[in-house]
Structures are given as C-alpha cells and as structure tokens.
Design a protein around this motif. Structure first.
Motif, PDB file in Angstrom:
ATOM      1  N   ALA A 193       1.965  33.985   4.578  1.00 52.93           N
ATOM      2  CA  ALA A 193       2.315  35.036   3.621  1.00 52.93           C
ATOM      3  C   ALA A 193       3.777  35.432   3.763  1.00 52.93           C
ATOM      4  O   ALA A 193       4.465  35.714   2.776  1.00 52.93           O
ATOM      5  CB  ALA A 193       1.414  36.257   3.825  1.00 52.93           C
ATOM      6  N   VAL A 194       4.270  35.442   4.995  1.00 45.43           N
ATOM      7  CA  VAL A 194       5.688  35.741   5.236  1.00 45.43           C
ATOM      8  C   VAL A 194       6.573  34.716   4.533  1.00 45.43           C
ATOM      9  O   VAL A 194       7.546  35.063   3.857  1.00 45.43           O
ATOM     10  CB  VAL A 194       5.964  35.753   6.752  1.00 45.43           C
ATOM     11  N   LEU A 195       6.220  33.436   4.656  1.00 45.85           N
ATOM     12  CA  LEU A 195       7.001  32.376   4.030  1.00 45.85           C
ATOM     13  C   LEU A 195       6.861  32.388   2.509  1.00 45.85           C
ATOM     14  O   LEU A 195       7.812  32.050   1.793  1.00 45.85           O
ATOM     15  CB  LEU A 195       6.563  31.017   4.575  1.00 45.85           C
ATOM     16  N   LEU A 196       5.713  32.782   2.020  1.00 46.43           N
ATOM     17  CA  LEU A 196       5.494  32.778   0.576  1.00 46.43           C
ATOM     18  C   LEU A 196       6.444  33.722  -0.135  1.00 46.43           C
ATOM     19  O   LEU A 196       6.972  33.408  -1.213  1.00 46.43           O
ATOM     20  CB  LEU A 196       4.035  33.151   0.276  1.00 46.43           C
ATOM     21  N   GLY A 197       6.693  34.900   0.443  1.00 48.35           N
ATOM     22  CA  GLY A 197       7.650  35.830  -0.155  1.00 48.35           C
ATOM     23  C   GLY A 197       9.047  35.237  -0.222  1.00 48.35           C
ATOM     24  O   GLY A 197       9.778  35.428  -1.203  1.00 48.35           O
ATOM     25  N   MET A 198       9.429  34.503   0.820  1.00 48.20           N
ATOM     26  CA  MET A 198      10.747  33.853   0.819  1.00 48.20           C
ATOM     27  C   MET A 198      10.838  32.798  -0.275  1.00 48.20           C
ATOM     28  O   MET A 198      11.859  32.671  -0.963  1.00 48.20           O
ATOM     29  CB  MET A 198      11.002  33.186   2.170  1.00 48.20           C
ATOM     30  N   ILE A 199       9.775  32.006  -0.414  1.00 49.34           N
ATOM     31  CA  ILE A 199       9.772  30.955  -1.425  1.00 49.34           C
ATOM     32  C   ILE A 199       9.904  31.557  -2.820  1.00 49.34           C
ATOM     33  O   ILE A 199      10.644  31.044  -3.669  1.00 49.34           O
ATOM     34  CB  ILE A 199       8.482  30.111  -1.311  1.00 49.34           C
ATOM     35  N   MET A 200       9.198  32.645  -3.064  1.00 51.18           N
ATOM     36  CA  MET A 200       9.284  33.316  -4.358  1.00 51.18           C
ATOM     37  C   MET A 200      10.710  33.788  -4.631  1.00 51.18           C
ATOM     38  O   MET A 200      11.243  33.624  -5.737  1.00 51.18           O
ATOM     39  CB  MET A 200       8.331  34.521  -4.383  1.00 51.18           C
ATOM     40  N   ALA A 201      11.348  34.377  -3.611  1.00 49.68           N
ATOM     41  CA  ALA A 201      12.698  34.921  -3.795  1.00 49.68           C
ATOM     42  C   ALA A 201      13.727  33.824  -3.997  1.00 49.68           C
ATOM     43  O   ALA A 201      14.562  33.881  -4.908  1.00 49.68           O
ATOM     44  CB  ALA A 201      13.076  35.784  -2.592  1.00 49.68           C
ATOM     45  N   GLY A 202      13.668  32.805  -3.132  1.00 41.64           N
ATOM     46  CA  GLY A 202      14.710  31.786  -3.148  1.00 41.64           C
ATOM     47  C   GLY A 202      14.579  30.743  -4.225  1.00 41.64           C
ATOM     48  O   GLY A 202      15.595  30.224  -4.709  1.00 41.64           O
ATOM     49  N   VAL A 206      14.782  32.284   6.094  1.00 40.88           N
ATOM     50  CA  VAL A 206      15.424  32.968   4.964  1.00 40.88           C
ATOM     51  C   VAL A 206      16.706  32.245   4.570  1.00 40.88           C
ATOM     52  O   VAL A 206      16.967  31.983   3.382  1.00 40.88           O
ATOM     53  CB  VAL A 206      15.726  34.440   5.325  1.00 40.88           C
ATOM     54  N   ALA A 207      17.530  31.896   5.558  1.00 41.57           N
ATOM     55  CA  ALA A 207      18.778  31.182   5.272  1.00 41.57           C
ATOM     56  C   ALA A 207      18.496  29.843   4.605  1.00 41.57           C
ATOM     57  O   ALA A 207      19.203  29.434   3.671  1.00 41.57           O
ATOM     58  CB  ALA A 207      19.565  30.976   6.571  1.00 41.57           C
ATOM     59  N   CYS A 208      17.444  29.162   5.049  1.00 40.81           N
ATOM     60  CA  CYS A 208      17.126  27.844   4.508  1.00 40.81           C
ATOM     61  C   CYS A 208      16.680  27.939   3.049  1.00 40.81           C
ATOM     62  O   CYS A 208      17.132  27.154   2.207  1.00 40.81           O
ATOM     63  CB  CYS A 208      16.033  27.198   5.353  1.00 40.81           C
ATOM     64  N   VAL A 209      15.817  28.890   2.728  1.00 44.68           N
ATOM     65  CA  VAL A 209      15.325  28.968   1.356  1.00 44.68           C
ATOM     66  C   VAL A 209      16.429  29.423   0.409  1.00 44.68           C
ATOM     67  O   VAL A 209      16.498  28.970  -0.739  1.00 44.68           O
ATOM     68  CB  VAL A 209      14.102  29.905   1.269  1.00 44.68           C
ATOM     69  N   MET A 222      15.025  23.482  10.823  1.00 50.10           N
ATOM     70  CA  MET A 222      15.463  24.509   9.875  1.00 50.10           C
ATOM     71  C   MET A 222      16.975  24.635   9.841  1.00 50.10           C
ATOM     72  O   MET A 222      17.583  24.785   8.771  1.00 50.10           O
ATOM     73  CB  MET A 222      14.816  25.850  10.232  1.00 50.10           C
ATOM     74  N   ALA A 223      17.610  24.570  11.015  1.00 47.65           N
ATOM     75  CA  ALA A 223      19.065  24.705  11.072  1.00 47.65           C
ATOM     76  C   ALA A 223      19.755  23.536  10.358  1.00 47.65           C
ATOM     77  O   ALA A 223      20.735  23.735   9.618  1.00 47.65           O
ATOM     78  CB  ALA A 223      19.519  24.781  12.529  1.00 47.65           C
ATOM     79  N   VAL A 224      19.238  22.322  10.555  1.00 48.30           N
ATOM     80  CA  VAL A 224      19.831  21.152   9.911  1.00 48.30           C
ATOM     81  C   VAL A 224      19.666  21.224   8.401  1.00 48.30           C
ATOM     82  O   VAL A 224      20.605  20.954   7.639  1.00 48.30           O
ATOM     83  CB  VAL A 224      19.207  19.859  10.476  1.00 48.30           C
ATOM     84  N   TRP A 225      18.474  21.589   7.939  1.00 48.86           N
ATOM     85  CA  TRP A 225      18.243  21.725   6.504  1.00 48.86           C
ATOM     86  C   TRP A 225      19.159  22.802   5.904  1.00 48.86           C
ATOM     87  O   TRP A 225      19.716  22.622   4.821  1.00 48.86           O
ATOM     88  CB  TRP A 225      16.789  22.081   6.230  1.00 48.86           C
ATOM     89  N   THR A 226      19.311  23.925   6.611  1.00 47.19           N
ATOM     90  CA  THR A 226      20.170  25.002   6.110  1.00 47.19           C
ATOM     91  C   THR A 226      21.614  24.538   5.986  1.00 47.19           C
ATOM     92  O   THR A 226      22.277  24.787   4.973  1.00 47.19           O
ATOM     93  CB  THR A 226      20.098  26.222   7.048  1.00 47.19           C
ATOM     94  N   ALA A 227      22.105  23.850   7.017  1.00 47.33           N
ATOM     95  CA  ALA A 227      23.488  23.366   6.989  1.00 47.33           C
ATOM     96  C   ALA A 227      23.692  22.333   5.879  1.00 47.33           C
ATOM     97  O   ALA A 227      24.690  22.383   5.146  1.00 47.33           O
ATOM     98  CB  ALA A 227      23.848  22.766   8.352  1.00 47.33           C
ATOM     99  N   ALA A 228      22.738  21.402   5.751  1.00 47.54           N
ATOM    100  CA  ALA A 228      22.878  20.347   4.739  1.00 47.54           C
ATOM    101  C   ALA A 228      22.818  20.924   3.327  1.00 47.54           C
ATOM    102  O   ALA A 228      23.641  20.579   2.465  1.00 47.54           O
ATOM    103  CB  ALA A 228      21.785  19.297   4.931  1.00 47.54           C
ATOM    104  N   LEU A 229      21.849  21.806   3.091  1.00 46.40           N
ATOM    105  CA  LEU A 229      21.711  22.399   1.759  1.00 46.40           C
ATOM    106  C   LEU A 229      22.881  23.329   1.444  1.00 46.40           C
ATOM    107  O   LEU A 229      23.369  23.374   0.306  1.00 46.40           O
ATOM    108  CB  LEU A 229      20.388  23.155   1.660  1.00 46.40           C
TER     109      LEU A 229
END
Length: 259
Positions: free
Chosen positions: A75-84, A160-163, A241-248
């Motif tokens: 549920a925590v991740l779902l809110g992030m997905i909705m926002a991002g 949060v940074a990744c999404v 997560m850090a690699v995905w955030t940096a790449a994106l």
C-alpha cells in the motif's frame, strides 16, 4: 540585524520557487481525483483486504506473519506509483503542450522551478500516503510498526526518488498529454505487478521473484518488508533502487525539453 533577517525571510518567501510551489500546491489541492488516488486509495484498498478474516491470520508459510502484514508495504508503494506515474506526467506534459513552460522562460520564474515544485509536491504526497497506510495498518489491524525504522526510511526515500525519476522520464519521452497518459498507464500496470499489488513478491515462485527483484518496485517491496520485519534491508535491493534512480534521472535530464 533584525531588519536584515526580516529581509532575508521575505526574500525567501517571495522567491520564484516558493511562489511556484504555493501555486502548484493550491492547484493540486483542487484536484479531488489526484488526492483520492494518491492519499486515500492505497489505504482504502488496505482496509478492504484487512476486513477479510483469513488475511489477518498468521500463516506459517509467511514466516508467522499475516497477509495484511505483507500488504502494508504494498500500500505504501501504491501511493507512490499513483503520484509518480498517474498524477505528475500529465500535468507537466500538459504545461509543455500548452506552451506554459515556453512562456515562463521569458519571466523571472524558470521552468526548472516548476519541475522542482512538481517533484517536491508529489514526493510529499507519496510520503503522506505512506504514513496514512502505516497508521491505519497499525491502528485497525495491529500491524507492527517497522522494526528497523532507519532502514525503512532509507528504502522509502529511495523508492520515492525512483518513481519520480521514472515519472520525469515519461514526461521527457511524451510530447502530448495523451501520450504521457498512455505510457504512464502501461508503466503503472507493470509497476503495480512488480510491487506485489496482485501477488505479494514474497509469495512469487523463485525465478519470477528474482526477476521482479531486479525492478525498482520489486526491490522496494522486498526492502520495505525486510525493514518492517526488523532487519536491515538487503543492500542488493537498495542498490537496485539507487541504480534505477540514477539511470532514470540521467535519462530524464538528457531527454527533457521545455517546449
């Protein structure tokens, strides 16, 4: 000294970024749809699942935990997905499509201030949604608070940074609002699956779970679950997560156009 301090405060309060952030916040609060899907829907879904008696029972196959224990991080991740992926991309793409970003370049307010404000606003909404889901899980269904709060916070901020980086990349790749909505919807469905909305990552078969753990939200789901159980998140999940955030983030910066 008092005059200088007052002047500094006034200057900060009237800075272009602060003005844009205030305006964007007011506009965001006028969108009941976004408020519901980001802030309320994850907790509503958690509550519906929590009302199923079997989901509240401890299961030896889940390490003595219940299904609802596993769904709080989801549920925590779902809110992030909705926002991002559902809320932010159409807003920024719409501003660019209507020429708002181009017109802003001729004013003291830089377009980058708008991008910063949107990221800060949706990031804050994601964190608020996470806190609400955790609070309801604890008070309504007795789900324990994270046993490793520092690790949980680190995993939460990385997610949060990744999404938001993914949402910014979608904005960069989409020339129109319709295109961003279409791309965002596809990414939204994929990320929901990898986050464990339909099937918790912990219960997936071995090969599928390893593949999902290589995605940003599969890794985030595992990291949050580990921290919730009192263990430090696996460094491999944090690194994913850090690699995905940096790449994106790099892709979004390189590809984004103001007009």
């Amino acid at each position: 000294m008092t005059t200088a301090t007052s002047t500094a405060r006034t200057t900060g309060a009237n800075s272009p970024l602060a003005a844009v952030l205030r305006t964007e916040t007011r506009l965001f609060l006028r969108e009941p749809g976004s408020l519901f899907w980001i802030l309320a829907f994850p907790t509503v879904l958690l509550t519906i699942l929590g009302l199923i008696p079997s989901f509240r029972e401890d299961d030896a196959a889940l390490g003595g935990r219940s299904v609802i224990d596993l769904y709080v991080p989801v549920a925590v991740l779902l809110g992030m997905i909705m926002a991002g992926l559902q809320a932010m991309p159409p807003v920024l793409t719409g501003y660019r499509e209507r020429g708002i970003l181009r017109r802003m370049s001729a004013t003291p307010v830089r377009p980058s201030a708008l991008l910063t404000a949107q990221i800060a606003l949706h990031g804050a909404a994601s964190v608020g949604s996470a806190l609400l889901a955790m609070a309801v899980g604890r008070m309504a269904f007795g789900v324990r608070l994270p046993g490793q709060p520092v690790g949980y916070l680190l995993a939460l901020l990385l997610a949060v940074a990744c999404v938001l980086a993914l949402g910014a990349t979608i904005c960069a790749l989409s020339r129109t609002t319709k295109a961003s909505a279409a791309v965002g919807s596809v990414a939204y469905l994929v990320m929901m699956f990898t986050a464990g909305v339909w099937v918790p990552v912990q219960t997936m078969p071995g090969l599928l779970r390893r593949i999902v753990e290589a995605t940003p939200f599969g890794a985030a789901s595992q990291a949050l679950d580990q921290a919730a159980s009192g263990n430090w998140p696996d460094w491999a999940h944090l690194l994913v997560m850090a690699v995905w955030t940096a790449a994106l983030g790099a892709a979004a910066t390189r590809l984004f156009r103001w007009e």
